[in-house]
Every structure is written in C-alpha cells, then in structure tokens.
Design a protein around this motif. Structure first.
Motif, PDB file in Angstrom:
ATOM      1  N   TRP A 280      31.179  30.558  43.107  1.00  0.00           N
ATOM      2  CA  TRP A 280      32.206  31.075  42.201  1.00  0.00           C
ATOM      3  C   TRP A 280      33.134  29.980  41.686  1.00  0.00           C
ATOM      4  O   TRP A 280      33.492  29.951  40.511  1.00  0.00           O
ATOM      5  N   GLY A 307      30.166  33.360  47.037  1.00  0.00           N
ATOM      6  CA  GLY A 307      31.427  32.848  47.518  1.00  0.00           C
ATOM      7  C   GLY A 307      31.190  31.899  48.677  1.00  0.00           C
ATOM      8  O   GLY A 307      30.124  31.904  49.288  1.00  0.00           O
ATOM      9  N   SER A 316      28.794  38.075  46.755  1.00  0.00           N
ATOM     10  CA  SER A 316      30.089  38.674  46.429  1.00  0.00           C
ATOM     11  C   SER A 316      30.164  39.224  45.015  1.00  0.00           C
ATOM     12  O   SER A 316      29.374  38.869  44.133  1.00  0.00           O
ATOM     13  N   PHE A 318      33.240  39.501  42.201  1.00  0.00           N
ATOM     14  CA  PHE A 318      34.576  38.982  41.906  1.00  0.00           C
ATOM     15  C   PHE A 318      35.183  39.715  40.715  1.00  0.00           C
ATOM     16  O   PHE A 318      34.471  40.041  39.757  1.00  0.00           O
ATOM     17  N   GLN A 329      38.104  39.801  45.469  1.00  0.00           N
ATOM     18  CA  GLN A 329      36.747  39.440  45.871  1.00  0.00           C
ATOM     19  C   GLN A 329      36.240  40.445  46.896  1.00  0.00           C
ATOM     20  O   GLN A 329      36.929  40.755  47.870  1.00  0.00           O
ATOM     21  N   ASP A 331      32.980  41.005  49.434  1.00  0.00           N
ATOM     22  CA  ASP A 331      31.804  40.359  50.026  1.00  0.00           C
ATOM     23  C   ASP A 331      30.862  41.409  50.609  1.00  0.00           C
ATOM     24  O   ASP A 331      31.312  42.311  51.337  1.00  0.00           O
TER      25      ASP A 331
END
Length: 502
Positions: A280, A307, A316, A318, A329, A331
C-alpha cells in the motif's frame, strides 16, 4: 445433496437428500464400521461434489509449480476439504447410532413420540456440529447454503438464528420423511398414520410460510442514508496478475474504471481483493496513476492491496480519501487454508510448498476489527470470510451499517464464484444489510437486505457498475443473540431424553 448448492441450484433436493442416509442408518442393525462407511459415502458425495471446484486451482504454472505437482496439490486440497466435511457427517451418524443404542429400549419401541424425539436429536446434533465446524479454519458448505441464492423465502429464516434456522427445517423435514417410512407398518391407527405422514410436509409449508412473512416485509428506505457505490471488476487472470504485464493491466484497468465511475458521480469506488497487487505504501507514496486519479477526481475508494506487518504482510482493504490519505484499513482475518497458509505448517510444509505467490509470510488481521469509513461503519469481508456468518454478525452488532466484500475468485472454476455469491446473499439477509461485492473475475454484485441480486456481473469479463446501497441500523434476532436456536434445541433434547428415560 451435492447437486443442491449453486451453481446447480437444485435446492429442493436438500429437502429429501438426507432421507437415504437416515434410512440406511436406522433401518438396519449396522456395526460401527458399517455406520462409518455409510456416512462416509454420503458425506463424500455431498461435499465432494459441492467442493469439486477447488480442483480449478490446477494448473498452477503461473506460480512456477510443475504440471504434475500442481495436479497432486489440487487433488490433495480437494480430498482434504472433502474429508473434513465428511467428518461432520460421520460424527453425526456415529453419535446418533450410539445414542439410539444406549437408549435401545426407548427407540426400539417405534411410535410417533419416540420418532419425534429421534428427529429432535438428529436436528440438534447436526446444528451443533455445523456450529462447531464453522469455528474451524476449513468451513464452506452448510446444509443451509444449499438454498442460496434461489430459495429466498426460506433464507429469510436466517434473520432469526442464522444458518441454523434453515438447517433445522431441512433436517427436520428429512428426518420426519424417513421416520414416516420406518414406522408406517407399526402404526395401526389410520388417523395417526396420516398425521405423521403429512408432518414433514406441514413443517416444510410452515417454514416457508414464516419465511414468506419475513420476505414480504417492506424494506423501509425512509431516513436511510444512500451511498452510490461504483464497482470495478478488473478481470486480470492469475496467470499474469503477479507479472509486470499484470501489474500494468491492473493499474490501467482500475485507473480507467475509477475515472469512468467518477464521471457518474459515485460517492465511493470499490475494488476487488488485491486489485492492486502491491504494498500500500508504494501505491500512495510513488504516486501511481490510480493515486493521481483519486487526487484529481476527489472521490474516495476502497482499494484491495497488501499491507505491511513487520517483516510480514496482510491481505487488506484500504479506504483512500479524495485527498489521498489512508482513512482506514481492514486486514483479512480468515485466511484460506492450503492457499494462504498451511495448517500444521511445521509438518505439512515439508510435504507441500506454501501456495502464496509472495516470499513473505502472510499474517491474519485481528478478529475484533472495526472498519470505519467516510460513509459510516461498514461490515467488511475479504474472499473466504464470506463463509463465516459470525464474522459478519459481530460487525453488524458493533454498528456496521452495510456490507462490502472484496474477492479474487480467479483461482477456480465458475462453480466457486456462484457459491461465493450465494454465501454473500445469506450474509446480507442474516444481518438485514445492503451489500456491494467486487471481485476480480466475477461475480461482482449488489444485493439488497432481502437477498435480491439487483445486479450481477458476467464471469471473466471486465466490468464497471454504479448503484445505490443504503445504510441501515436495524438489528435482527440473529445479530442480537447469535445462534440461540441451537442452544434451545440442546436444552430441549436433554430434558426430553432424560424425561423419557425415567
């Protein structure tokens, strides 16, 4: 039973598919090995056929895996997950056999009351085992999922107690049908015989009647905040996804799609799982064309990328604001066994290589994540997480107002995206939420709280689409109390069994 789930969608077969197993177990005096064999055959037929799509990971030449090794890995994965599902059926069959033998005098006297108790025990055990299996890393196909997405009437019961409410109806109807066959010659009273014969049909009708009552209840859009969501389906085959060609195609495809959706005045853009297969920080710091487009158009986006977590990485989603800042974020918590990590890796890792395409170690996110966005709190799921209803229930209870899911789905045959979509339909109904789902190769979709698929993309095609979903704050019984019906059944079964055994 294996033909009932998507994409075959012969959902009605699930209402009779358990009858042969029930008859085989209780019509004859089977030994323990015979019981295990019978249950294994039925379980392998159900899960083996329903999960055969997993063999679509072959060939994995794009990951550098030789053809023969790829085939062996695909077969191993299919057998592994099929056997895990079959173990549920075997456990249920063995426990039912042990209980009926322990209370032999009770169940030897076959009458309506004892048959009702046997069905109650069968329903309770099946729901309890599915609840237990759903907390393991390998979970996908429940009996309830055989009804999605076509039998929307019965799926409304998911609002009451999740998938177990649907499973209760399916096992009860099958059990009473089987018991009607087993005791038909032992009941001499014509009224009782006819009453017991029509009992399973009555349960089927009542379940659907109650589901219809929930189904026709209007979706109130008053005072509900609207979000116009743009969806991009990049359609980048796995064969090139992690190559320079794939990277260029991803940047170009998602940048162009974002720009086209921005012209449609969407509020936010949703991309699939690992849509941009980079770290990212490299996406936003190196000012990729996608990041530049966001800065220009000022429309936020949910972007699938990797990430960093120390020396490891996360899968992830975002939230990128229109000013180029990272707002939040999420995950991925439920990683794919045998795909994103190897269970018992210290042992199995010596036999099969990790299938993740990156050299770093993929780590799961935290189980209690909250995904706040500029448009309120969202319920987030990445790929495999759609199979875990508790994951969505927890987020809905914590204030999640709508569902967004991001998936790849490019690994497998078209049967997998169909089942994946069916699972997201169930999650939307259970939580009473609108859902937007973006996938790499299909099926991307918009689903309303009743389970209607308002739009679904074509498979293996590039697509962009914009539609409106709504924020909702309602809480179904399932969101409030979870799988409470299974707990009630456990209590009732215990009380009735103890009372009968006096």
């Amino acid at each position: 039973m294996g033909l009932a789930p998507a994409p075959n969608n012969f959902w009605w077969l699930a209402w009779i598919g358990l009858v042969p197993l029930w008859l085989a177990l209780f019509k004859f005096k089977n030994s323990l090995p015979q019981t295990i064999l019978i249950a294994s055959i039925w379980g392998f037929g159900f899960y083996g056929l329903a999960l055969f799509w997993i063999t679509g990971i072959h060939p994995m030449s794009w990951m550098g895996v030789p053809w023969l090794a790829s085939l062996l890995i695909a077969i191993f994965c299919w057998l592994f997950i099929t056997c895990w599902g079959t173990a549920l059926v075997v456990t249920w069959s063995v426990l039912m056999t042990i209980i009926t033998k322990k209370f032999n005098d009770l169940f030897q006297s076959q009458n309506i009351s004892n048959s009702c108790l046997k069905v109650l025990l069968g329903v309770t055990l099946w729901c309890s085992l599915e609840a237990l299996w759903s907390y393991t890393p390998l979970w996908w196909t429940s009996l309830a999922s055989t009804q999605s997405p076509n039998n929307l009437i019965i799926l409304q019961l998911g609002k009451i107690s999740g998938a177990s409410a649907i499973t209760i109806g399916i096992v009860a109807v099958n059990g009473f049908l089987a018991e009607a066959i087993l005791i038909r010659k032992r009941i001499t009273n014509l009224y009782s015989k006819n009453l017991f014969f029509f009992l399973p049909f009555g349960i089927f009708f009542i379940c659907h009647l109650f589901g219809f009552w929930l189904y026709q209840y209007p979706i109130n859009l008053d005072n509900q905040q609207a979000i116009k969501v743009g969806i991009i389906q990049g359609n980048i085959p796995n064969e090139i996804k992690l190559s320079p060609t794939g990277w260029r195609k991803a940047i170009e495809g998602y940048t162009t799609g974002y720009q086209r959706l921005a012209k449609q005045k969407v509020d936010i853009v949703l991309t699939p799982e690992t849509a941009l297969p980079f770290y990212w920080e490299n996406i936003i710091n190196n000012q990729t064309s996608f990041a530049q487009a966001v800065l220009k158009e000022k429309i936020p986006a949910w972007v699938g990328a990797f990430g960093k977590e120390g020396n490891s990485y996360t899968n992830s989603l975002f939230t990128l604001t229109g000013t180029g800042k990272t707002y939040s974020q999420y995950d991925k918590f439920k990683l794919v066994p045998l795909g994103e990590y190897i269970p018992f890796e210290s042992v199995l890792g010596k036999i099969i290589d990790r299938l993740s395409p990156l050299d770093a170690h993929l780590v799961p996110g935290k189980s209690n994540q909250i995904f706040d966005t500029p448009f309120g709190r969202a319920i987030a799921g990445i790929c495999y997480e759609s199979a875990f209803s508790e994951h969505f229930r927890r987020q809905a209870k914590a204030g999640g107002e709508y569902i967004i899911t991001a998936s790849n789905n490019a690994h497998y045959s078209s049967a997998m995206p169909a089942q994946h979509h069916a699972l997201d339909v169930m999650r939307a109904i259970e939580t009473d939420r609108w859902a937007a789902r973006a996938t790499n190769t299909g099926y991307s979709a918009i689903v309303d709280p009743r389970g209607h698929t308002l739009w679904r993309s074509q498979i293996n095609q590039y697509a962009i689409y914009a539609d409106t979903i709504y924020r909702r704050k309602t809480k179904t019984l399932y969101v409030k109390w979870g799988d409470w019906l299974t707990i009630v059944l456990l209590g009732l079964s215990t009380i009735w069994l103890c009372k009968k055994n006096r």
